[in-house]
Motif scaffolding. Structure first.
Motif, PDB file in Angstrom:
ATOM      1  N   GLY A  67      -5.419  17.484  17.957  1.00 15.45           N
ATOM      2  CA  GLY A  67      -4.746  17.291  19.240  1.00 15.45           C
ATOM      3  C   GLY A  67      -3.376  16.654  19.082  1.00 15.45           C
ATOM      4  O   GLY A  67      -2.409  17.054  19.737  1.00 15.45           O
ATOM      5  N   LEU A  68      -3.282  15.661  18.194  1.00 17.42           N
ATOM      6  CA  LEU A  68      -1.984  15.032  17.934  1.00 17.42           C
ATOM      7  C   LEU A  68      -1.009  16.016  17.313  1.00 17.42           C
ATOM      8  O   LEU A  68       0.187  15.985  17.607  1.00 17.42           O
ATOM      9  CB  LEU A  68      -2.165  13.810  17.036  1.00 17.42           C
ATOM     10  N   SER A  69      -1.500  16.901  16.472  1.00 15.38           N
ATOM     11  CA  SER A  69      -0.622  17.939  15.901  1.00 15.38           C
ATOM     12  C   SER A  69      -0.084  18.848  16.996  1.00 15.38           C
ATOM     13  O   SER A  69       1.107  19.191  17.013  1.00 15.38           O
ATOM     14  CB  SER A  69      -1.380  18.789  14.881  1.00 15.38           C
ATOM     15  N   GLY A  70      -0.968  19.245  17.923  1.00 19.09           N
ATOM     16  CA  GLY A  70      -0.529  20.092  19.036  1.00 19.09           C
ATOM     17  C   GLY A  70       0.508  19.407  19.909  1.00 19.09           C
ATOM     18  O   GLY A  70       1.513  20.013  20.289  1.00 19.09           O
ATOM     19  N   PHE A  71       0.272  18.124  20.217  1.00 27.28           N
ATOM     20  CA  PHE A  71       1.256  17.372  20.991  1.00 27.28           C
ATOM     21  C   PHE A  71       2.562  17.241  20.221  1.00 27.28           C
ATOM     22  O   PHE A  71       3.640  17.303  20.805  1.00 27.28           O
ATOM     23  CB  PHE A  71       0.747  15.974  21.341  1.00 27.28           C
ATOM     24  N   GLY A  72       2.454  17.043  18.919  1.00 26.78           N
ATOM     25  CA  GLY A  72       3.667  16.929  18.106  1.00 26.78           C
ATOM     26  C   GLY A  72       4.504  18.182  18.146  1.00 26.78           C
ATOM     27  O   GLY A  72       5.728  18.128  18.271  1.00 26.78           O
ATOM     28  N   VAL A  73       3.841  19.337  18.062  1.00 24.52           N
ATOM     29  CA  VAL A  73       4.563  20.615  18.117  1.00 24.52           C
ATOM     30  C   VAL A  73       5.253  20.775  19.465  1.00 24.52           C
ATOM     31  O   VAL A  73       6.440  21.118  19.532  1.00 24.52           O
ATOM     32  CB  VAL A  73       3.600  21.799  17.846  1.00 24.52           C
ATOM     33  N   THR A  74       4.531  20.514  20.571  1.00 27.41           N
ATOM     34  CA  THR A  74       5.139  20.681  21.895  1.00 27.41           C
ATOM     35  C   THR A  74       6.290  19.703  22.109  1.00 27.41           C
ATOM     36  O   THR A  74       7.297  20.066  22.715  1.00 27.41           O
ATOM     37  CB  THR A  74       4.097  20.510  23.016  1.00 27.41           C
ATOM     38  N   GLN A  75       6.148  18.477  21.594  1.00 26.79           N
ATOM     39  CA  GLN A  75       7.232  17.508  21.746  1.00 26.79           C
ATOM     40  C   GLN A  75       8.461  17.909  20.938  1.00 26.79           C
ATOM     41  O   GLN A  75       9.589  17.794  21.423  1.00 26.79           O
ATOM     42  CB  GLN A  75       6.760  16.114  21.320  1.00 26.79           C
ATOM     43  N   LEU A  76       8.249  18.368  19.712  1.00 29.95           N
ATOM     44  CA  LEU A  76       9.386  18.776  18.891  1.00 29.95           C
ATOM     45  C   LEU A  76      10.065  20.018  19.455  1.00 29.95           C
ATOM     46  O   LEU A  76      11.296  20.133  19.412  1.00 29.95           O
ATOM     47  CB  LEU A  76       8.949  19.003  17.451  1.00 29.95           C
ATOM     48  N   LEU A  77       9.283  20.957  19.980  1.00 31.49           N
ATOM     49  CA  LEU A  77       9.876  22.160  20.571  1.00 31.49           C
ATOM     50  C   LEU A  77      10.649  21.852  21.841  1.00 31.49           C
ATOM     51  O   LEU A  77      11.596  22.555  22.174  1.00 31.49           O
ATOM     52  CB  LEU A  77       8.798  23.206  20.851  1.00 31.49           C
ATOM     53  N   SER A  78      10.258  20.784  22.552  1.00 27.74           N
ATOM     54  CA  SER A  78      10.986  20.402  23.765  1.00 27.74           C
ATOM     55  C   SER A  78      12.203  19.534  23.451  1.00 27.74           C
ATOM     56  O   SER A  78      12.936  19.151  24.354  1.00 27.74           O
ATOM     57  CB  SER A  78      10.061  19.667  24.741  1.00 27.74           C
ATOM     58  N   GLY A  79      12.405  19.212  22.170  1.00 28.16           N
ATOM     59  CA  GLY A  79      13.581  18.448  21.782  1.00 28.16           C
ATOM     60  C   GLY A  79      13.349  16.953  21.675  1.00 28.16           C
ATOM     61  O   GLY A  79      14.290  16.199  21.435  1.00 28.16           O
ATOM     62  N   SER A  80      12.124  16.502  21.826  1.00 29.27           N
ATOM     63  CA  SER A  80      11.819  15.084  21.733  1.00 29.27           C
ATOM     64  C   SER A  80      11.494  14.708  20.291  1.00 29.27           C
ATOM     65  O   SER A  80      10.698  15.367  19.633  1.00 29.27           O
ATOM     66  CB  SER A  80      10.628  14.733  22.631  1.00 29.27           C
ATOM     67  N   GLY A  81      12.107  13.644  19.817  1.00 28.57           N
ATOM     68  CA  GLY A  81      11.833  13.159  18.476  1.00 28.57           C
ATOM     69  C   GLY A  81      10.501  12.445  18.363  1.00 28.57           C
ATOM     70  O   GLY A  81      10.059  12.107  17.267  1.00 28.57           O
ATOM     71  N   PHE A  82       9.845  12.211  19.508  1.00 25.63           N
ATOM     72  CA  PHE A  82       8.559  11.521  19.521  1.00 25.63           C
ATOM     73  C   PHE A  82       7.474  12.355  18.831  1.00 25.63           C
ATOM     74  O   PHE A  82       6.452  11.819  18.409  1.00 25.63           O
ATOM     75  CB  PHE A  82       8.156  11.198  20.960  1.00 25.63           C
ATOM     76  N   GLY A  83       7.713  13.646  18.693  1.00 23.55           N
ATOM     77  CA  GLY A  83       6.765  14.510  18.008  1.00 23.55           C
ATOM     78  C   GLY A  83       6.553  14.104  16.560  1.00 23.55           C
ATOM     79  O   GLY A  83       5.474  14.303  16.008  1.00 23.55           O
ATOM     80  N   THR A  84       7.561  13.511  15.949  1.00 20.20           N
ATOM     81  CA  THR A  84       7.428  13.044  14.574  1.00 20.20           C
ATOM     82  C   THR A  84       6.371  11.955  14.471  1.00 20.20           C
ATOM     83  O   THR A  84       5.567  11.942  13.541  1.00 20.20           O
ATOM     84  CB  THR A  84       8.781  12.516  14.061  1.00 20.20           C
ATOM     85  N   VAL A  85       6.353  11.034  15.437  1.00 20.76           N
ATOM     86  CA  VAL A  85       5.343   9.972  15.460  1.00 20.76           C
ATOM     87  C   VAL A  85       3.957  10.584  15.578  1.00 20.76           C
ATOM     88  O   VAL A  85       3.007  10.153  14.907  1.00 20.76           O
ATOM     89  CB  VAL A  85       5.618   8.994  16.622  1.00 20.76           C
ATOM     90  N   MET A  86       3.842  11.593  16.428  1.00 23.76           N
ATOM     91  CA  MET A  86       2.546  12.249  16.593  1.00 23.76           C
ATOM     92  C   MET A  86       2.094  12.929  15.307  1.00 23.76           C
ATOM     93  O   MET A  86       0.918  12.907  14.973  1.00 23.76           O
ATOM     94  CB  MET A  86       2.616  13.250  17.737  1.00 23.76           C
ATOM     95  N   PHE A  87       3.023  13.514  14.571  1.00 24.80           N
ATOM     96  CA  PHE A  87       2.669  14.142  13.311  1.00 24.80           C
ATOM     97  C   PHE A  87       2.239  13.123  12.266  1.00 24.80           C
ATOM     98  O   PHE A  87       1.349  13.398  11.457  1.00 24.80           O
ATOM     99  CB  PHE A  87       3.826  14.987  12.769  1.00 24.80           C
ATOM    100  N   VAL A  88       2.847  11.952  12.273  1.00 16.41           N
ATOM    101  CA  VAL A  88       2.435  10.902  11.331  1.00 16.41           C
ATOM    102  C   VAL A  88       1.005  10.481  11.626  1.00 16.41           C
ATOM    103  O   VAL A  88       0.154  10.413  10.726  1.00 16.41           O
ATOM    104  CB  VAL A  88       3.400   9.705  11.382  1.00 16.41           C
TER     105      VAL A  88
END
Length: 133
Positions: A67-88
């Motif tokens: 789930g965190l990976s999925g959120f990370g992808v959507t955040q990065l695709l929307s231009g938010s750098g917060f997706g990196t935290v989710m990927f970690v």
């Protein structure tokens, strides 16, 4: 930690937004670490074989990592750098989850594995809690 994790999950249901959903997944992450750190000691005292609750917690952690990976992808695709935290967080969750499944299936040979497992999981729960706070 069970109460904190349950309250975060309840808040994410009553007020759904992406940040609260992220915190809900982190709550699952934190709960797993504290719960599994406790269970390592319980298994050491009684039997070294994992019970159903150990498997369920580990599978829940892997689900939270996905789930965190999925959120990370959507955040990065929307231009938010917060997706990196989710990927970690996702990488840590998937790493610990796959390691837990491997240990449950194969067992451990180190007689002090309970100590390392307890210490690493309790420290991980503490770090994740402070990071989320």
């Amino acid at each position: 930690m069970a109460f904190v994790s349950a309250s975060v999950l309840a808040l994410s249901v009553f007020d759904p937004n992406p940040f609260r959903q992220f915190l809900a997944l982190v709550a699952v992450f934190v709960f797993y670490f504290v719960f599994s750190g406790y269970r390592v000691l319980s298994r050491k005292r009684v039997t070294d074989r994992p019970a159903f609750v150990d498997w369920a917690a580990t599978v829940l952690l892997v689900g939270a990592g996905v789930g965190l990976s999925g959120f990370g992808v959507t955040q990065l695709l929307s231009g938010s750098g917060f997706g990196t935290v989710m990927f970690v967080f996702s990488g840590i969750a998937l790493g610990f989850g796959s390691n837990g499944i491997q240990q449950f299936r194969q067992g451990v040979s180190d007689p002090r594995a309970w100590f390392y497992g307890h210490l690493s999981r309790m420290a991980g729960g503490y770090i994740a809690t402070v990071t989320a706070f």
